[in-house]
Design an enzyme around this catalytic site. Sequence first.
Site, PDB file in Angstrom:
ATOM      1  N   ARG A  88      47.000  46.884  58.653  1.00  0.00           N
ATOM      2  CA  ARG A  88      47.016  46.531  60.079  1.00  0.00           C
ATOM      3  C   ARG A  88      45.604  46.489  60.661  1.00  0.00           C
ATOM      4  O   ARG A  88      45.207  45.497  61.276  1.00  0.00           O
ATOM      5  CB  ARG A  88      47.864  47.528  60.876  1.00  0.00           C
ATOM      6  CG  ARG A  88      49.301  47.547  60.423  1.00  0.00           C
ATOM      7  CD  ARG A  88      50.158  48.411  61.338  1.00  0.00           C
ATOM      8  NE  ARG A  88      51.403  48.758  60.659  1.00  0.00           N
ATOM      9  CZ  ARG A  88      52.576  48.859  61.267  1.00  0.00           C
ATOM     10  NH1 ARG A  88      52.686  48.650  62.551  1.00  0.00           N
ATOM     11  NH2 ARG A  88      53.664  49.204  60.584  1.00  0.00           N
ATOM     12  N   ASP A 211      57.659  46.104  47.319  1.00  0.00           N
ATOM     13  CA  ASP A 211      57.489  44.693  47.715  1.00  0.00           C
ATOM     14  C   ASP A 211      56.082  44.091  47.614  1.00  0.00           C
ATOM     15  O   ASP A 211      55.806  43.191  46.808  1.00  0.00           O
ATOM     16  CB  ASP A 211      58.053  44.483  49.133  1.00  0.00           C
ATOM     17  CG  ASP A 211      57.655  45.565  50.154  1.00  0.00           C
ATOM     18  OD1 ASP A 211      56.782  46.381  49.837  1.00  0.00           O
ATOM     19  OD2 ASP A 211      58.207  45.562  51.273  1.00  0.00           O
TER      20      ASP A 211
HETATM   21  C1  DMJ Z   1      54.552  45.150  57.989  1.00  0.00           C
HETATM   22  O1  DMJ Z   1      53.728  46.206  58.335  1.00  0.00           O
HETATM   23  C2  DMJ Z   1      54.139  44.530  56.676  1.00  0.00           C
HETATM   24  O2  DMJ Z   1      54.700  43.262  56.555  1.00  0.00           O
HETATM   25  C3  DMJ Z   1      54.530  45.359  55.484  1.00  0.00           C
HETATM   26  O3  DMJ Z   1      54.253  44.703  54.276  1.00  0.00           O
HETATM   27  C4  DMJ Z   1      55.997  45.699  55.536  1.00  0.00           C
HETATM   28  N1  DMJ Z   1      56.403  46.253  56.805  1.00  0.00           N
HETATM   29  C5  DMJ Z   1      55.987  45.591  58.024  1.00  0.00           C
HETATM   30  C6  DMJ Z   1      56.889  44.467  58.478  1.00  0.00           C
HETATM   31  O4  DMJ Z   1      58.199  44.575  58.145  1.00  0.00           O
END
Ligand code: DMJ
Length: 425
Positions: A88, A211
């Site tokens: 972020r 993921d």
């Molecule tokens: C975000 O902070 C990013 O996309 C992360 O990879 C997964 N969680 C959130 C959005 O769902």
Amino acid sequence: MASRVRAEMLHAWRGYERHAWGHDELKPVSRGSHDWYGVSLLMTPVDALDTLLLMGLREEASRARALVTERLSFDRDVFVKNFEITIRLLGGLLSAYQMTHDPRLLHLAEDLGKRLLPAFDSPTGMPYMYVNLKTGKTRGARSNPAEIGTLVLEFGTLARLTGKPVFFKRAKNALLQLYNRRSRIGLVGEEIDVETGEWLSRTSHVGGGIDSYYEYALKGSRLFGDGDCERVWRDGLRAIDDYLADDLSTGLWYGEADMVTGRRTKVVFGALHAFLPAVLALGGDLPRARRLEDSCLRMWTLHGIEPELLDYRTMRVIEPAYPLRPEIIESAFYLYRYTKDPRYLEMGRTFFEALIAHCRTGSGYTVLKNVVTKEKGDLMPSYFLAETLKYLYLLFAPDETLDLDRVVFNTEAHPFLRGESRSAE
Ligand code: DMJ
């Protein structure tokens, strides 16, 4: 549609400005604010800045930039999550720097990068989950592939822009250390001890906690032309297609399996898994990407908005929340760019109308506690502005708004320019 999305970005951003200015995140129902660590690290303005810039919301962007450059300090005695702060804040600062060339943003990014580096000082080189921004102390040896393997784009871009290869080396080493511990059939588990390198969970899937490890392997090869990242991606893709993919009458899904035996352990899929069509499309497998996005749409339309987790055999909701996630929209965006099939614009419209119908409040947008009852929670996560609205906007805006061949998006939708300045290595 693009200008409607832009208007909703303005609505969300104004809610933040009015009720949570200077804090991490807006609570749009109680009209309050939330700071992750007691002190604010300006999560929303940093995450939102490049979206405001992309949408041409100039005044809002300059207010956000002024707040960040004048007030953001990382000299704080707090333990932060290395992964969240990297994707972020480091990601947001770097992409905003590449868009504005404001040296103060790069300076902040480098300061943050240096403060995060001690996280990698474990016996294996895989990062601890938490690091103290002031003291460099670390915590949390129990980590997972996503938190370990989702750092290379940000640290690699920082290395490129500062000419300091150490950032890239540490993050890439972490990714490779994890990859080297994959099972004989090529899968990774859900939890690993970064001190001993032992797996603490053999559960393998492509959902939360794993993921973006796959996403960054592919994107690392695309952003840096890195052959090792390419190998991690190719091997990983083969394993997930062989052992996690599940072709049923309800559609194509990617479920859970034991990383050692490959035996199916659960038939669950959810909002986070919906990043995979985007990554499959980017990796060149459009047929599979399209089929999987169709399944994701089925998951969304079941209750008019997607649940966090679903049993895809019975189509029963397992976790009913919807925390304003972007992944399914991100996938529609990639698929539209690569196929130009208007079906993905229609999907985007479905997602957008549902967001307005169920998540909009007078002061912004909020998470849902339950997609069946549509009961609202009280938070607007910063990624809603960084990702959800950005991908929706880009889906509808003319292609020239952003050249997808020239950038690689980090997992928080911060675009990094390919091949700019010095090499990361
Ligand atoms: C975000 O902070 C990013 O996309 C992360 O990879 C997964 N969680 C959130 C959005 O769902």
